[in-house]
Scaffold this active site. Structure first.
Site, mmCIF file in Angstrom:
data_model
loop_
_atom_site.group_PDB
_atom_site.id
_atom_site.type_symbol
_atom_site.label_atom_id
_atom_site.label_comp_id
_atom_site.label_asym_id
_atom_site.label_seq_id
_atom_site.Cartn_x
_atom_site.Cartn_y
_atom_site.Cartn_z
ATOM 1 N N ASP A 63 0.836 -1.202 0.000
ATOM 2 C CA ASP A 63 0.000 0.000 0.000
ATOM 3 C C ASP A 63 0.878 1.262 0.000
ATOM 4 O O ASP A 63 1.690 1.462 0.907
ATOM 5 C CB ASP A 63 -0.883 -0.039 1.253
ATOM 6 C CG ASP A 63 -1.876 1.098 1.299
ATOM 7 O OD1 ASP A 63 -1.757 2.046 0.497
ATOM 8 O OD2 ASP A 63 -2.774 1.041 2.163
ATOM 9 N N ASP A 105 -7.580 4.063 -9.676
ATOM 10 C CA ASP A 105 -8.936 3.496 -9.711
ATOM 11 C C ASP A 105 -9.948 4.627 -9.545
ATOM 12 O O ASP A 105 -9.881 5.384 -8.574
ATOM 13 C CB ASP A 105 -9.085 2.465 -8.589
ATOM 14 C CG ASP A 105 -8.116 1.302 -8.781
ATOM 15 O OD1 ASP A 105 -8.062 0.752 -9.892
ATOM 16 O OD2 ASP A 105 -7.396 0.960 -7.823
#
Ligand SMILES: C[S@@+](CC[C@H](N)C(=O)[O-])C[C@H]1O[C@@H](n2cnc3c(N)ncnc32)[C@H](O)[C@@H]1O
Length: 224
Positions: A93, A116
Site C-alpha cells: 500500500d 482506480d
C-alpha cells in the site's frame, strides 16, 4: 501469473524489490546506489509506461509501487531486459510506504496515472487523490517537486483539480489554473488505452510542491 512473471519475481525481487511492511524508513540513496532524484509512481499496473519513462530518463530514479503481483513481475522483466537500474518495485500500500517508510522531503516527484476511479458515489471516499492524501504526500515531497496525475474519468479529474488547487502546499503549473496539455514524456498507459477505446477524455494535472516562506527568507531580519 505467467511463468515469466513468477520467474522475474523470484530472481529479481531480492535485488530490486521492496516489501512495504511499514517497519523502517528507507535510505533512498542506499537503495538506488546514487543520489539522483527519486520519483514515486503509485499504481503502475503492468508497468509498461513506467519502464518507458525510466528508459527515457535514466538520471531519475523511479520507485514504482503497486499491490498487483503479476504486474510487479512484468515490470521487473522489463527493467532487466532494458538494463534499467533506476527502477525499484514496491509491493504493498502506497499510503503505508509514504507514511511509515519515506523520510520527509525525500521525493523529487510523484506520479499517479489512471488511479482506480471509484465511480459510484458511495465509493468516492476510496479515491486516492483527496485532501488527506495530499497532506501526507506534501510532507514527503521536496519543495519544487512535481505531482503528475492523469485520469480518463472526468468527475475524478474535476475532483483532483479541486483538491490540488485548494491545497496550500501545491500550486498549479498551468497559468490558467486548469488541466495541463498532455506532456510528451508520458507514454500511453494500458488503462488509458482502454479508456480511450471507450471514448473517455483524458486529463493531465501538473502541480508543484510549494516552498513556503521564500519571501520571508529574502527579507532582512526584523527587530534587530
Ligand atoms: C486503474 S489501475 C492503473 C494502472 C496503470 N497506471 C495504468 O494506467 O495502466 C490502478 C492501479 O493502482 C493500484 N493501486 C490502487 N491503490 C493502491 C495503493 N494504495 N497502493 C499501491 N497501488 C495501488 C492497483 O493495484 C492498480 O494496479
Amino acid at each position: 501469473m505467467t511463468a515469466g512473471q513468477a520467474d522475474a519475481l523470484q530472481r529479481l525481487w531480492p535485488k530490486w524489490g521492496l516489501d512495504i511492511d511499514g517497519q523502517r524508513v528507507i535510505d533512498l540513496g542506499e537503495m538506488f546506489g546514487n543520489t539522483n532524484p527519486v520519483v514515486l509512481e503509485i499504481g503502475f499496473g503492468m508497468g509498461e509506461a513506467t519502464a518507458q519513462m525510466a528508459a527515457a530518463d535514466r538520471r531519475t530514479n523511479v520507485l514504482a509501487v503497486d499491490v498487483h503481483t503479476p504486474g510487479q513481475g512484468t515490470l521487473l522483466n522489463l527493467a532487466e531486459q532494458s538494463g534499467l537500474s533506476n527502477i525499484r518495485v514496491g509491493n504493498g500500500d502506497a499510503i503505508i510506504l509514504l507514511r511509515e517508510m519515506l523520510a520527509p522531503d525525500s521525493l523529487g516527484g510523484l506520479r499517479v496515472y489512471f488511479p482506480d476511479p471509484w465511480p459510484k458515489k458511495r465509493h468516492h471516499k476510496r479515491r486516492l487523490i483527496q485532501a488527506e492524501f495530499l497532506d501526507l504526500a506534501a510532507t514527503r515531497l521536496k519543495p519544487g517537486a512535481i505531482v503528475h496525475c492523469a485520469t480518463d474519468w472526468e468527475p475524478y479529474a474535476e475532483q483532483m483539480l479541486e483538491v490540488l488547487t485548494a491545497h496550500p502546499d501545491f500550486e498549479n503549473t498551468q497559468a490558467d489554473g486548469g488541466f495541463a496539455p498532455r506532456p510528451d514524456f508520458r507514454p500511453l498507459t494500458r488503462f488509458e488505452g482502454q479508456g480511450l477505446d471507450k471514448g473517455h477524455v483524458v486529463n493531465d494535472l501538473l502541480f508543484r510542491r510549494v516552498q513556503h516562506g521564500d519571501q520571508d527568507q529574502d527579507q532582512p531580519p526584523t527587530g534587530v
